[in-house]
Design a protein around this motif. Sequence first.
Motif, PDB file in Angstrom:
ATOM      1  N   HIS A 195      -4.413   3.839  12.670  1.00 17.21           N
ATOM      2  CA  HIS A 195      -5.750   4.061  13.229  1.00 17.21           C
ATOM      3  C   HIS A 195      -6.819   3.180  12.576  1.00 17.21           C
ATOM      4  CE1 HIS A 195      -3.765   7.490  15.023  1.00 17.21           C
ATOM      5  NE2 HIS A 195      -3.382   7.847  13.818  1.00 17.21           N
ATOM      6  N   GLY A 196      -6.510   1.917  12.409  1.00 11.95           N
ATOM      7  CA  GLY A 196      -7.493   0.988  11.848  1.00 11.95           C
ATOM      8  C   GLY A 196      -7.429   0.862  10.340  1.00 11.95           C
ATOM      9  N   ASN A 197      -6.740   1.754   9.696  1.00 12.99           N
ATOM     10  CA  ASN A 197      -6.573   1.649   8.245  1.00 12.99           C
ATOM     11  C   ASN A 197      -5.308   0.865   7.918  1.00 12.99           C
ATOM     12  OD1 ASN A 197      -8.829   3.199   7.456  1.00 12.99           O
ATOM     13  ND2 ASN A 197      -7.730   5.068   8.015  1.00 12.99           N
ATOM     14  N   GLN A 198      -5.170   0.539   6.649  1.00 11.30           N
ATOM     15  CA  GLN A 198      -3.891   0.021   6.174  1.00 11.30           C
ATOM     16  C   GLN A 198      -3.449   0.921   5.033  1.00 11.30           C
ATOM     17  OE1 GLN A 198      -5.308  -3.975   4.919  1.00 11.30           O
ATOM     18  NE2 GLN A 198      -4.792  -3.327   2.822  1.00 11.30           N
TER      19      GLN A 198
ATOM     20  N   LEU B 266      -2.524   5.724   0.069  1.00 13.46           N
ATOM     21  CA  LEU B 266      -3.818   5.998   0.702  1.00 13.46           C
ATOM     22  C   LEU B 266      -3.999   5.122   1.932  1.00 13.46           C
ATOM     23  CD1 LEU B 266      -5.925   5.926  -2.565  1.00 13.46           C
ATOM     24  CD2 LEU B 266      -5.652   7.942  -1.126  1.00 13.46           C
ATOM     25  N   PRO B 267      -4.551   5.689   3.023  1.00 13.07           N
ATOM     26  CA  PRO B 267      -4.910   4.854   4.171  1.00 13.07           C
ATOM     27  C   PRO B 267      -6.356   4.380   3.967  1.00 13.07           C
ATOM     28  CG  PRO B 267      -5.086   7.188   4.741  1.00 13.07           C
ATOM     29  CD  PRO B 267      -4.818   7.121   3.256  1.00 13.07           C
ATOM     30  N   LEU B 268      -6.574   3.076   3.891  1.00  9.95           N
ATOM     31  CA  LEU B 268      -7.914   2.574   3.571  1.00  9.95           C
ATOM     32  C   LEU B 268      -8.330   1.507   4.585  1.00  9.95           C
ATOM     33  CD1 LEU B 268      -7.473   2.128  -0.299  1.00  9.95           C
ATOM     34  CD2 LEU B 268      -8.636   4.011   0.873  1.00  9.95           C
ATOM     35  N   PRO B 269      -9.646   1.402   4.840  1.00  9.19           N
ATOM     36  CA  PRO B 269     -10.111   0.334   5.752  1.00  9.19           C
ATOM     37  C   PRO B 269      -9.887  -1.040   5.105  1.00  9.19           C
ATOM     38  CG  PRO B 269     -11.882   1.916   5.211  1.00  9.19           C
ATOM     39  CD  PRO B 269     -10.732   2.230   4.321  1.00  9.19           C
ATOM     40  N   PRO B 270      -9.360  -1.988   5.859  1.00 10.96           N
ATOM     41  CA  PRO B 270      -9.088  -3.316   5.284  1.00 10.96           C
ATOM     42  C   PRO B 270     -10.351  -3.995   4.758  1.00 10.96           C
ATOM     43  CG  PRO B 270      -8.059  -3.085   7.443  1.00 10.96           C
ATOM     44  CD  PRO B 270      -8.902  -1.876   7.243  1.00 10.96           C
TER      45      PRO B 270
ATOM     46  N   GLY C 119     -13.569  -7.529   0.584  1.00 15.78           N
ATOM     47  CA  GLY C 119     -12.777  -6.403   1.080  1.00 15.78           C
ATOM     48  C   GLY C 119     -11.327  -6.509   0.627  1.00 15.78           C
ATOM     49  N   LEU C 120     -10.591  -5.447   0.911  1.00 16.20           N
ATOM     50  CA  LEU C 120      -9.182  -5.423   0.500  1.00 16.20           C
ATOM     51  C   LEU C 120      -8.424  -6.594   1.100  1.00 16.20           C
ATOM     52  CD1 LEU C 120      -8.355  -1.606   0.919  1.00 16.20           C
ATOM     53  CD2 LEU C 120      -9.065  -2.808  -1.150  1.00 16.20           C
ATOM     54  N   ARG C 121      -8.600  -6.778   2.408  1.00 13.31           N
ATOM     55  CA  ARG C 121      -7.827  -7.827   3.084  1.00 13.31           C
ATOM     56  C   ARG C 121      -8.187  -9.196   2.521  1.00 13.31           C
ATOM     57  NH1 ARG C 121      -8.893  -7.548   9.003  1.00 13.31           N
ATOM     58  NH2 ARG C 121      -7.249  -5.993   9.220  1.00 13.31           N
TER      59      ARG C 121
ATOM     60  N   GLY D 223      -2.492  -6.532   1.393  1.00 16.15           N
ATOM     61  CA  GLY D 223      -1.995  -6.311   2.749  1.00 16.15           C
ATOM     62  C   GLY D 223      -1.569  -4.873   2.971  1.00 16.15           C
ATOM     63  N   HIS D 224      -1.113  -4.623   4.196  1.00 16.19           N
ATOM     64  CA  HIS D 224      -0.564  -3.307   4.534  1.00 16.19           C
ATOM     65  C   HIS D 224       0.653  -3.036   3.652  1.00 16.19           C
ATOM     66  CE1 HIS D 224       0.624   0.122   6.851  1.00 16.19           C
ATOM     67  NE2 HIS D 224       1.703  -0.460   7.361  1.00 16.19           N
ATOM     68  N   LYS D 225       0.631  -1.884   2.997  1.00 14.70           N
ATOM     69  CA  LYS D 225       1.702  -1.454   2.088  1.00 14.70           C
ATOM     70  C   LYS D 225       1.798  -2.323   0.821  1.00 14.70           C
ATOM     71  CE  LYS D 225       5.095  -0.479   5.338  1.00 14.70           C
ATOM     72  NZ  LYS D 225       6.475  -0.085   5.567  1.00 14.70           N
TER      73      LYS D 225
END
Lengths: 119, 504
Positions: A21-24, A42-46, A92-94, A99-101
């Motif tokens: 849902h938009g998070n990674q 944790l699911p976090l916004p990129p 930001g994270l990205r 990345g994802h995971k």
Amino acid sequence: MSVKALYDYPVVPKDTVEQFHGNQLVFIGWDQHLMFCSPIALPLPPALPFAALVEQVLTDAYGQHPEFTRIDWSRVEWLLDGQPFTPNPVAGLRDNGIGHKSVIRFRTPGLNGIAGSGS
Amino acid sequence: MAKPMNMRDKYNRMTRDLGWEPSYQPKSKIYPQIEFEGIKIENWEQWEDPFRLTMDAYWKYQAEKERKLYAVIDSFAQNNGQLNITDARYVNALKLFLTGISPAEYSAHRGFSMVGRAFPGVGAQVACQMQAVDELRHVQTQVHTISHYNKYFNGFQDFRHMHDRVWYLSVPKSFFEDAQTAGPFEFITAISFSFEYVLTNLLFMPFMSGAAFNGDMATVTFGFSAQSDEARHMTLGLEVIKFMLQQHPDNVPIVQRWIDKWFWRGYRLLSLVAMMMDYMLPKRVMSWKEAWEMYFEQNGGALFEDLARYGIRMPKYWEVSVQEKDHLSHQTWATFYNYGHAAAFHTWMPDAEEMAWLAAKYPDSFDRWYRPRYEHWIAQEKAGHRFYNPSLPMLCQTCQIPMLYTDMDDPTQVVYRSTEYQGEKYHFCSDGCKDIFEHEPEKYVQAWLPVNQIYQGHCGGATVPEVLNWYHLRDGQDNRDYLYSEDRQNWLRWKEASSQLETT
């Protein structure tokens, strides 16, 4: 290797980024602080700035540890997916390459857990 | 009049009549699953069933056992046997067994029904069919015990529903689903050999001796009833392995890989047993470390020496299991203490006497690494801040256990292993779990990991109370610390009432 099956075996990964849902999904571990039994998920916004990760997310997750308030964040050693890493706090994270995971680990030199036990 | 047949004649007659040659369909169409795993069987006639039990003998023998078993369960219920256990904390060990393992008995029943149909050999069909019936009986007798304890203690009320949903129950569930979705030869290696033969003593012995030590006659009874079947299951396990190894040399590496995989999966599952032995029994039987030394290092070591002549070696990573024996139970219990708010049983900190026992049994690890953590948690609890981990754990993609295991060269360092498959990252608690994934990535990428499913929105909501509701876990009754539990309050009330009865 690959699975042996009687038919064409479909590859259906269950945890791709579109499912969140938009998070990674981000995994975080504080090394040598096993009062928290395992790394966390944790699911976090990129786009979440790295500074916000430290100030909000890590405080919520690890604030109960007696050493948490003693962390000198300028001396923290970060690992991203096993490699030494210098985060950009405003990015930001990205944009930090997370990345994802991805797995973010942090080490706090001089703080070795409750009574030095790695807890 | 014809002479009555002895057991062996009866068995031969029974199996001979089952083993006809089909004439309408080729055998490959009747038994379509028998070749794809790569196992080569030259001659099914060479399958030796060491028991040669006929159905009528099986039925008679089991019926006799059931009569005794249900008589004991009835008398336990009528005499309020639950009041004779050592302490209500003990019931939490039972909750773990009955919610984690009993549904697995049912999975084993289904699995043996399926492989009994898949094998062309008559001896194998009969042995699998009997074991399938055994497993169904085991789950039934255990459900009777659940039914009794459910009247007095929390956490038993919806074990089937919970088995499909609760995070830690996904560990035994995924173990059996992995086996059931393999081919018939892998299934029987996984369950009959690796689980029943190599590891079952570490599951049954601790729970049943623990039950006996702690006054739980209902569990002792179903345990003993099952144990006489286990002897037959174990013999089947060894027979299966030797049969495959003798049939064709090409089978050896395939079987070895299955032994490696299922030893590791079974060992990871036994983490739950380790913490039960060291933390959940008010009266302890032996430590996990002692049990692993006796049942795996000594007995298992002798078994694999015996199998060396077939070209089989010790399961890969067995050394890691030996190194971990000083840590396994402590790390697992600490994990359930972290997540005691999300478990359908209670957790607690050991008292001073129990900590002394742990320190004596684990002189190389307990005082140094675990006692300081526990003393901190106890102090926090006394100050009104019982510690619960506010975040959800990262899980291993293969065993689905939180990533709680540490590096035995540095027991304060969590082990992180990872790999990429088709551009996606996957994480593991150990080399053992990573190897299993890499051999069949297609299978494990579809794992239903409870934490990730919560975040995908498939588990009732985003908050812990919503997820607990979806689990059918009653917040405040089934979960959290034993100290504040309804179970404990009831127990103290009952004990007080019965001691007053005794003094009047």
